[in-house]
Design an enzyme around this catalytic site. Structure first.
Site, mmCIF file in Angstrom:
data_model
loop_
_atom_site.group_PDB
_atom_site.id
_atom_site.type_symbol
_atom_site.label_atom_id
_atom_site.label_comp_id
_atom_site.label_asym_id
_atom_site.label_seq_id
_atom_site.Cartn_x
_atom_site.Cartn_y
_atom_site.Cartn_z
ATOM 1 N N ARG A 47 26.061 35.218 42.743
ATOM 2 C CA ARG A 47 26.045 33.887 43.367
ATOM 3 C C ARG A 47 25.373 33.919 44.737
ATOM 4 N NH1 ARG A 47 31.778 31.005 41.988
ATOM 5 N NH2 ARG A 47 31.399 30.752 39.792
ATOM 6 N N ASP A 152 38.127 17.821 51.282
ATOM 7 C CA ASP A 152 37.701 19.099 50.701
ATOM 8 C C ASP A 152 36.858 19.813 51.750
ATOM 9 O OD1 ASP A 152 37.630 20.171 47.551
ATOM 10 O OD2 ASP A 152 36.117 21.092 48.850
HETATM 11 C C1 LIG Z 1 39.360 24.159 41.555
HETATM 12 S S1 LIG Z 1 39.095 22.861 42.703
HETATM 13 C C2 LIG Z 1 40.556 21.891 42.448
HETATM 14 C C3 LIG Z 1 40.286 20.411 42.441
HETATM 15 C C4 LIG Z 1 41.501 19.514 42.145
HETATM 16 N N1 LIG Z 1 42.508 19.654 43.161
HETATM 17 C C5 LIG Z 1 42.073 19.815 40.779
HETATM 18 O O1 LIG Z 1 43.167 20.386 40.682
HETATM 19 O O2 LIG Z 1 41.428 19.499 39.782
HETATM 20 C C6 LIG Z 1 39.452 23.685 44.258
HETATM 21 C C7 LIG Z 1 38.886 22.946 45.463
HETATM 22 O O3 LIG Z 1 39.465 23.511 46.642
HETATM 23 C C8 LIG Z 1 38.493 23.495 47.661
HETATM 24 N N2 LIG Z 1 38.879 24.472 48.695
HETATM 25 C C9 LIG Z 1 38.911 25.828 48.600
HETATM 26 N N3 LIG Z 1 39.269 26.370 49.778
HETATM 27 C C10 LIG Z 1 39.486 25.344 50.647
HETATM 28 C C11 LIG Z 1 39.865 25.253 52.012
HETATM 29 N N4 LIG Z 1 40.089 26.353 52.752
HETATM 30 N N5 LIG Z 1 40.000 24.033 52.566
HETATM 31 C C12 LIG Z 1 39.767 22.908 51.812
HETATM 32 N N6 LIG Z 1 39.383 22.919 50.537
HETATM 33 C C13 LIG Z 1 39.247 24.121 49.943
HETATM 34 C C14 LIG Z 1 37.208 23.856 46.922
HETATM 35 O O4 LIG Z 1 36.063 23.435 47.646
HETATM 36 C C15 LIG Z 1 37.385 23.110 45.600
HETATM 37 O O5 LIG Z 1 36.755 21.847 45.616
#
Ligand SMILES: C[S@@+](CC[C@H](N)C(=O)[O-])C[C@H]1O[C@@H](n2cnc3c(N)ncnc32)[C@H](O)[C@@H]1O
Length: 285
Positions: A47, A152
């Site tokens: 990636r 996010d």
């Molecule tokens: C797998 S998605 C989950 C989306 C949704 N909550 C769901 O359950 O379908 C995880 C999200 O967490 C965000 N994320 C990861 N680390 C983060 C952080 N430190 N602060 C804010 N968002 C974060 C990622 O950018 C991603 O969009």
């Protein structure tokens, strides 16, 4: 942004060595609270190599230097995009939406306005699902009591959430009647795409927010959705985050986490309700 170590003469970016991986691991932990497990080297290498090449660099050290030097935070957000997944879908983990419909929203409807926060909202399917469910449960006019914040860390995901444009095939997860009520169909070049109707899109507030940073400006919430986000964090980071979420919850407020996550092994002051559902004790208890 600083672009050290540019690619010269078509040289390919070097694969990730063990010390590069350790550097990325420690930066991910320090800045995002992200626990990058050993064994992910090949994935991370694949990636990041692409990003290193796109920036005209040829090694990870130069790339990490560029990330730290970029004061806009954009490169940092791209790094977390490369290290995590934005996978999501409408009405994901439907048990939470049933609970919202049957218990949480009817209880909240008895009071005045209330705040719901989708923390880690990815491309928006989660907060839009919450909104649609609230409109179904409370009716359009009474659902206006709900203030909905979607945040996010990923600028790319957040832009997609704000645009509210999805492939039509994503709507198969929704009950009959919802697609026509909540979405417009694209035509011409946009055929096969749908867009959340503007009157519903305008009901959400969006903000780029790294959960590792201070979020005491977020209003006190009746419900916090933080699902499939903490899965990436190590236990001490999860513990601190849950404590900080608890501070942002109203007494009696709900914390909903992903069903593959759990608060086992971390100290917290919430009451367990059922899998992936926790509640802050009501005041005076
Ligand atoms: C797998 S998605 C989950 C989306 C949704 N909550 C769901 O359950 O379908 C995880 C999200 O967490 C965000 N994320 C990861 N680390 C983060 C952080 N430190 N602060 C804010 N968002 C974060 C990622 O950018 C991603 O969009």
């Amino acid at each position: 942004m600083a672009h050290g170590n540019p690619v010269s003469g078509g040289r390919e970016p070097a694969a990730l060595g063990p010390s590069d991986f350790r550097k990325i691991q420690s930066m991910a932990r320090e800045v995002f609270g992200l626990e990058l497990k050993c064994g992910k080297e090949a994935l991370v290498s694949a990636r990041l190599s692409r990003r290193v090449r796109d920036l005209g660099l040829y090694d990870i050290a130069g790339y990490l230097h560029a990330v730290r030097a970029d004061r806009t935070g954009i490169e940092l957000a791209r790094l977390i995009d490369a290290l995590t997944t934005n996978f999501t879908c409408f009405l994901r983990e439907p048990q939470h939406f049933e609970l919202l419909h049957r218990q949480i929203l009817p209880e909240l409807a008895e009071g005045g306005s209330f705040q719901v926060w989708s923390a880690g909202c990815s491309t928006g399917e989660e907060p839009y699902s919450i909104l649609f469910q609230a409109i179904e449960a409370m009716g359009e006019s009474r659902s206006r009591a709900m203030k909905l914040l979607a945040t996010d860390i990923s600028t790319r995901a957040l832009e997609a959430a704000q645009a509210g444009v999805y492939s039509e095939s994503r709507l198969k997860e929704l009950p009959v009647g919802w697609p026509a009520k909540y979405f417009q169909r694209g035509t011409g070049q946009s055929s096969g795409l749908v867009r959340v109707r503007p009157e519903w899109r305008s009901r959400l507030s969006f903000e780029r927010l790294n959960l590792m940073q201070d979020f005491r400006h977020v209003p006190l919430c009746s419900v916090i959705f933080c699902r499939n986000v903490m899965i990436y964090f190590d236990k001490p980071t999860q513990e601190r985050l849950v404590q900080r979420f608890t501070e942002r919850l109203e007494p009696g407020g709900w914390l909903l986490i992903g069903h593959s996550e759990g608060l086992m092994g971390i100290r917290h002051e919430l009451n367990y309700v059922k899998p992936a559902v926790y509640r802050k004790p009501a005041a005076g208890r």
